[in-house]
Scaffold this motif. Structure first.
Motif, PDB file in Angstrom:
ATOM      1  N   GLY A 174      16.384 -23.624   7.801  1.00 14.07           N
ATOM      2  CA  GLY A 174      15.656 -24.784   7.296  1.00 14.07           C
ATOM      3  C   GLY A 174      14.536 -25.201   8.228  1.00 14.07           C
ATOM      4  O   GLY A 174      13.391 -25.407   7.801  1.00 14.07           O
ATOM      5  N   ILE A 175      14.831 -25.305   9.545  1.00 13.56           N
ATOM      6  CA  ILE A 175      13.821 -25.686  10.536  1.00 13.56           C
ATOM      7  C   ILE A 175      12.756 -24.604  10.667  1.00 13.56           C
ATOM      8  O   ILE A 175      11.550 -24.885  10.702  1.00 13.56           O
ATOM      9  N   ILE A 176      13.212 -23.356  10.725  1.00 12.00           N
ATOM     10  CA  ILE A 176      12.285 -22.237  10.902  1.00 12.00           C
ATOM     11  C   ILE A 176      11.291 -22.160   9.750  1.00 12.00           C
ATOM     12  O   ILE A 176      10.086 -21.951   9.954  1.00 12.00           O
ATOM     13  N   ILE A 177      11.777 -22.333   8.539  1.00 12.99           N
ATOM     14  CA  ILE A 177      10.900 -22.241   7.363  1.00 12.99           C
ATOM     15  C   ILE A 177       9.761 -23.247   7.439  1.00 12.99           C
ATOM     16  O   ILE A 177       8.600 -22.921   7.165  1.00 12.99           O
ATOM     17  N   TRP A 178      10.072 -24.485   7.831  1.00 18.25           N
ATOM     18  CA  TRP A 178       9.017 -25.503   7.897  1.00 18.25           C
ATOM     19  C   TRP A 178       8.040 -25.241   9.030  1.00 18.25           C
ATOM     20  O   TRP A 178       6.845 -25.536   8.913  1.00 18.25           O
ATOM     21  N   ASN A 185      19.196 -16.315  -0.452  1.00 14.52           N
ATOM     22  CA  ASN A 185      18.960 -17.261  -1.540  1.00 14.52           C
ATOM     23  C   ASN A 185      20.177 -18.134  -1.827  1.00 14.52           C
ATOM     24  O   ASN A 185      20.262 -18.785  -2.858  1.00 14.52           O
ATOM     25  N   ASP A 186      21.120 -18.136  -0.897  1.00 11.04           N
ATOM     26  CA  ASP A 186      22.309 -18.982  -1.029  1.00 11.04           C
ATOM     27  C   ASP A 186      21.895 -20.450  -0.985  1.00 11.04           C
ATOM     28  O   ASP A 186      21.197 -20.884  -0.075  1.00 11.04           O
ATOM     29  N   GLU A 187      22.337 -21.230  -1.965  1.00  9.73           N
ATOM     30  CA  GLU A 187      21.979 -22.648  -2.064  1.00  9.73           C
ATOM     31  C   GLU A 187      22.427 -23.424  -0.826  1.00  9.73           C
ATOM     32  O   GLU A 187      21.775 -24.377  -0.401  1.00  9.73           O
ATOM     33  N   ILE A 188      23.538 -23.009  -0.215  1.00 11.73           N
ATOM     34  CA  ILE A 188      24.047 -23.717   0.957  1.00 11.73           C
ATOM     35  C   ILE A 188      23.112 -23.507   2.151  1.00 11.73           C
ATOM     36  O   ILE A 188      22.888 -24.411   2.960  1.00 11.73           O
ATOM     37  N   ILE A 189      22.565 -22.293   2.273  1.00  6.71           N
ATOM     38  CA  ILE A 189      21.697 -21.972   3.404  1.00  6.71           C
ATOM     39  C   ILE A 189      20.298 -22.535   3.207  1.00  6.71           C
ATOM     40  O   ILE A 189      19.730 -23.162   4.101  1.00  6.71           O
ATOM     41  N   GLY A 214      11.420 -12.518  20.229  1.00  5.06           N
ATOM     42  CA  GLY A 214      11.796 -12.926  18.880  1.00  5.06           C
ATOM     43  C   GLY A 214      12.324 -14.352  18.926  1.00  5.06           C
ATOM     44  O   GLY A 214      12.412 -14.954  19.998  1.00  5.06           O
ATOM     45  N   TYR A 215      12.670 -14.887  17.756  1.00  7.31           N
ATOM     46  CA  TYR A 215      13.077 -16.293  17.734  1.00  7.31           C
ATOM     47  C   TYR A 215      14.337 -16.529  18.557  1.00  7.31           C
ATOM     48  O   TYR A 215      15.367 -15.876  18.359  1.00  7.31           O
ATOM     49  N   GLN A 216      14.232 -17.470  19.491  1.00  6.70           N
ATOM     50  CA  GLN A 216      15.364 -17.978  20.266  1.00  6.70           C
ATOM     51  C   GLN A 216      15.200 -19.496  20.309  1.00  6.70           C
ATOM     52  O   GLN A 216      14.131 -19.989  20.653  1.00  6.70           O
ATOM     53  N   GLN A 217      16.232 -20.230  19.963  1.00  2.97           N
ATOM     54  CA  GLN A 217      16.113 -21.683  19.876  1.00  2.97           C
ATOM     55  C   GLN A 217      15.647 -22.298  21.198  1.00  2.97           C
ATOM     56  O   GLN A 217      14.818 -23.210  21.213  1.00  2.97           O
ATOM     57  N   THR A 218      16.152 -21.779  22.308  1.00  3.07           N
ATOM     58  CA  THR A 218      15.766 -22.314  23.621  1.00  3.07           C
ATOM     59  C   THR A 218      14.273 -22.167  23.853  1.00  3.07           C
ATOM     60  O   THR A 218      13.596 -23.104  24.317  1.00  3.07           O
ATOM     61  N   LEU A 219      13.745 -21.000  23.510  1.00  4.18           N
ATOM     62  CA  LEU A 219      12.318 -20.745  23.715  1.00  4.18           C
ATOM     63  C   LEU A 219      11.470 -21.549  22.726  1.00  4.18           C
ATOM     64  O   LEU A 219      10.389 -22.025  23.076  1.00  4.18           O
ATOM     65  N   ALA A 220      11.976 -21.698  21.483  1.00  4.65           N
ATOM     66  CA  ALA A 220      11.260 -22.500  20.492  1.00  4.65           C
ATOM     67  C   ALA A 220      11.201 -23.961  20.931  1.00  4.65           C
ATOM     68  O   ALA A 220      10.167 -24.631  20.794  1.00  4.65           O
ATOM     69  N   ASP A 221      12.305 -24.458  21.468  1.00  3.56           N
ATOM     70  CA  ASP A 221      12.336 -25.839  21.971  1.00  3.56           C
ATOM     71  C   ASP A 221      11.376 -26.018  23.142  1.00  3.56           C
ATOM     72  O   ASP A 221      10.692 -27.047  23.250  1.00  3.56           O
ATOM     73  N   PHE A 222      11.305 -25.002  24.014  1.00  3.38           N
ATOM     74  CA  PHE A 222      10.382 -25.071  25.152  1.00  3.38           C
ATOM     75  C   PHE A 222       8.934 -25.102  24.659  1.00  3.38           C
ATOM     76  O   PHE A 222       8.100 -25.851  25.176  1.00  3.38           O
ATOM     77  N   ALA A 223       8.646 -24.286  23.630  1.00  2.40           N
ATOM     78  CA  ALA A 223       7.286 -24.255  23.075  1.00  2.40           C
ATOM     79  C   ALA A 223       6.896 -25.616  22.515  1.00  2.40           C
ATOM     80  O   ALA A 223       5.732 -26.036  22.606  1.00  2.40           O
TER      81      ALA A 223
END
Length: 402
Positions: free
Chosen positions: A105-109, A128-132, A70-79
């Motif tokens: 925000g990053i994941i959505i794009w 749907n929180d405006e801050i998120i 599943g999503y892990q920032q370390t693995l996404a950065d490696f990819a």
């Protein structure tokens, strides 16, 4: 099965499983499940060592190992450090349901880049929180979906899209505002089933800005006689213009609102008078003076048939314009509002007599305020009297022959 194999052998056969997957002997689902168990059992540090080991066997297929936990920032950065194909496959497959909110925000794009619009809508609807998730991100994502022709997603998830739009405030930025209004115009046929009229930003703007309404009418109706307009010659532009004209036609057909009115239906007479004056100016600007009575007539025909119908404000506008073409549009609106009917074969003109009773009540009230409305109602009464007589005769004939 994959979990059981991990429980039996642990990581002793991870390289063998990867090789067999690379050679097409094992399914993606099985391998994904096995390496998910490996990550859960061994932890991030050990898993990174396994990735480096397996990359030496085949980097082409390594995305399955990266996406399995599943999503892990370390693995996404490696990819992101690998080839574009590997990174693309990673974002096509990775599960993002348990992703940290601060990275949405990053994941959505990234999901947008591989057209995983359904998952994006799921994230936005849950968070749907405006801050998120900022309004501009929501608008840009919906715009991307339309621009990329994701019509199946738009149609199948129109409820989710309507829920997203309800969380968006009308942007102050003109570009963002224009994009939002264009999207709602394109999707209006579907949105109107899931959103209240006053929840749709396009309707809110049309309610106070006649230029939008005139622009839509100008897409459907040709310019005044003697005025020449430039038409596109390129086939793509012609098709685009025709598509927009069809959308505009359907919008006009389904437009049943009175501008300058509140959600409860109360109409601001002064504001509506100014709205009509601006429509007159715009009709000249757009070279569409010939259709102005149609627009005004349809707006007046949209007045709600409440207990006090016809209201005095409505009567005053009809007398003010004093135009037979406007009266004709009002009559059509009243007639079309009755729609199609079903009845017993022997019922006769019961339905028509009910309408006659209603229009008689309207006529009697209008006598004190608007002779033109009296003529409209009397014309409808005569039409329904003829229809009632016809239905009575057909019922009698059917009764005799049976």
């Amino acid at each position: 099965v994959a979990n059981a194999i991990y429980d039996l052998y642990g990581t002793d056969i991870h390289d063998e499983i990867y090789r067999k997957y690379c050679n097409g002997y094992l399914s993606k689902t099985f391998v994904n499940r096995y390496f998910f168990s490996v990550y859960s059992g061994q932890g991030k540090s050990a898993y990174m060592s396994i990735i480096e080991e397996l990359s030496s066997i085949s980097q082409k297929h390594i995305s399955i190992i990266l996406s399995a936990p599943g999503y892990q920032q370390t693995l996404a950065d490696f990819a992101s450090t690998l080839s574009k194909d590997v990174e693309k496959e990673y974002w096509e497959d990775v599960n993002i349901l348990n992703s940290p909110e601060e990275e949405y925000g990053i994941i959505i794009w990234k999901l947008c880049s591989v057209k995983r619009y359904t998952d994006i809508l799921h994230i936005i609807q849950i968070k749907n929180d405006e801050i998120i998730i900022a309004t501009d991100i929501k608008i840009r994502i919906l715009h991307e979906m339309i621009a990329n022709g994701a019509w199946d997603v738009l149609r199948n998830h129109i409820y989710e899209i309507s829920e997203v739009l309800k969380t968006i405030s009308l942007p102050k930025d003109n570009t963002q505002k224009s994009i939002l209004l264009q999207m709602e115009f394109i999707m209006y046929d579907n949105l109107c089933h899931y959103m209240n009229t006053h929840e749709i930003h396009l309707m809110q703007e049309i309610n106070k800005d006649p230029s939008l309404l005139m622009e839509i009418y100008a897409m459907v109706f040709k310019a005044d006689d003697g005025v020449e307009e430039e038409y596109p010659k390129d086939n793509t532009q012609i098709e685009s213009k025709l598509a927009m004209a069809q959308l505009a036609y359907r919008f006009i057909h389904n437009y049943h609102e009175v501008p300058c009115s509140s959600p409860t239906g109360e109409v601001n007479e002064n504001a509506l008078s100014e709205y009509f004056e601006e429509l007159k100016r715009l009709a000249k600007q757009y070279n569409r003076t010939s259709i102005l009575p149609i627009i005004i007539g349809r707006i007046l025909g949209n007045f709600r048939e409440t207990k006090d119908y016809p209201p005095e404000i409505f009567c005053r506008f009809v007398e003010h314009f004093n135009d037979n073409r406007i009266d004709s549009e009002i009559r059509c609106a009243l007639y079309n509002r009755r729609g199609m009917t079903t009845r017993s074969p022997f019922e006769g003109g019961t339905i028509e007599r009910h309408h006659i009773k209603t229009f008689t009540k309207y006529r009697d009230k209008a006598r004190y305020y608007s002779p033109r409305l009296v003529n409209i109602f009397e014309g409808l009464i005569k039409e329904y009297q003829l229809m009632a007589e016809k239905e009575d005769n057909e019922a009698k004939l059917l009764d005799i022959t049976n």
